[in-house]
Design an enzyme around this catalytic site. Structure first.
Site, PDB file in Angstrom:
ATOM      1  CD  GLU A   1       2.147 -11.396  18.706  1.00 20.52           C
ATOM      2  OE1 GLU A   1       1.528 -10.785  17.815  1.00 20.52           O
ATOM      3  OE2 GLU A   1       1.626 -11.854  19.738  1.00 20.52           O
TER       4      GLU A   1
ATOM      5  NE  ARG B   1      -2.305  -1.534   3.421  1.00 17.36           N
ATOM      6  CZ  ARG B   1      -2.048  -2.813   3.695  1.00 17.36           C
ATOM      7  NH1 ARG B   1      -2.473  -3.752   2.876  1.00 17.36           N
ATOM      8  NH2 ARG B   1      -1.386  -3.157   4.778  1.00 17.36           N
TER       9      ARG B   1
END
Ligand code: AMP
Length: 178
Positions: free
Chosen positions: A103, A66
């Site tokens: 993560e 994006r």
């Protein structure tokens, strides 16, 4: 100045929150309604490029995917080149890579070795700053090429994730902060 009346609040109202995408617990900030509205899209580019004089930068660097949309439009407005930082394995020519931890697992971004000349003045642009890992890796690639990063600009910042802390070496600007 086509849309100089437009404010970041106008953009914020158009950003769509999508719960649990791409996985449970993540609230995805969907910027497609901003892109679909010509006034908001033009206004977002005007705000993202504010303070930079056309011709004063060598390149606007966008982050896959994006970030490309905003960076390419910003590059045209600033009369600068456009340079992509892509996800690993997508660039055809010799590239530098930089990995960063997520993560779970890690991500790798890449840039062509000749994407910018040493000493080039570049603006780095992405749609959203979350933990800052992506932008920090992109900045590391640009430093490896010897570029001077004049700023890192985002449409959206998730302030509660403190991603800015990883970009302390650079001027960081976000239009909308949650
Ligand atoms: P980070 O590396 O954690 O700062 O993540 C930033 C990158 O992940 C950007 O390229 C964003 O497009 C994407 N991203 C992360 N979190 C979100 C979110 N909540 N909504 C939309 N995009 C996100």
């Amino acid at each position: 100045m086509i849309n100089s009346q437009l404010t970041p609040d106008d953009l914020a109202r158009a950003v769509r929150n999508v719960p649990d995408f791409p996985k449970p617990g993540i609230q995805f900030k969907d910027i497609t309604p901003v892109l679909a509205d010509p006034k908001l899209f033009a206004g977002s580019i005007e705000l993202l490029t504010a303070g930079h004089i056309p011709g004063s930068l060598d390149a606007v660097v966008g982050i896959d995917a994006r970030g490309f949309i905003f960076a390419a439009a910003a590059a045209l407005r600033l009369n600068a080149g456009f340079v992509p930082v892509r996800k690993k394995g997508k660039l055809p020519f010799t590239s530098y890579e930089e990995s960063y931890d997520l993560e779970y697992g890690s991500n790798t971004v890449a840039i062509h070795v000749d994407a910018v000349k040493p000493g080039s003045r570049v603006l780095l642009v992405d749609d959203l700053l979350a933990t800052g890992g992506t932008a920090a890796a992109a900045a590391a690639l640009l430093k490896k090429l010897g570029a001077k990063i004049v700023g890192i600009n985002f449409l959206i910042e998730l302030g509660f994730l403190n991603g800015r802390d990883r970009l302390k070496a650079y001027p960081v600007k976000s239009l909308i902060v949650y």
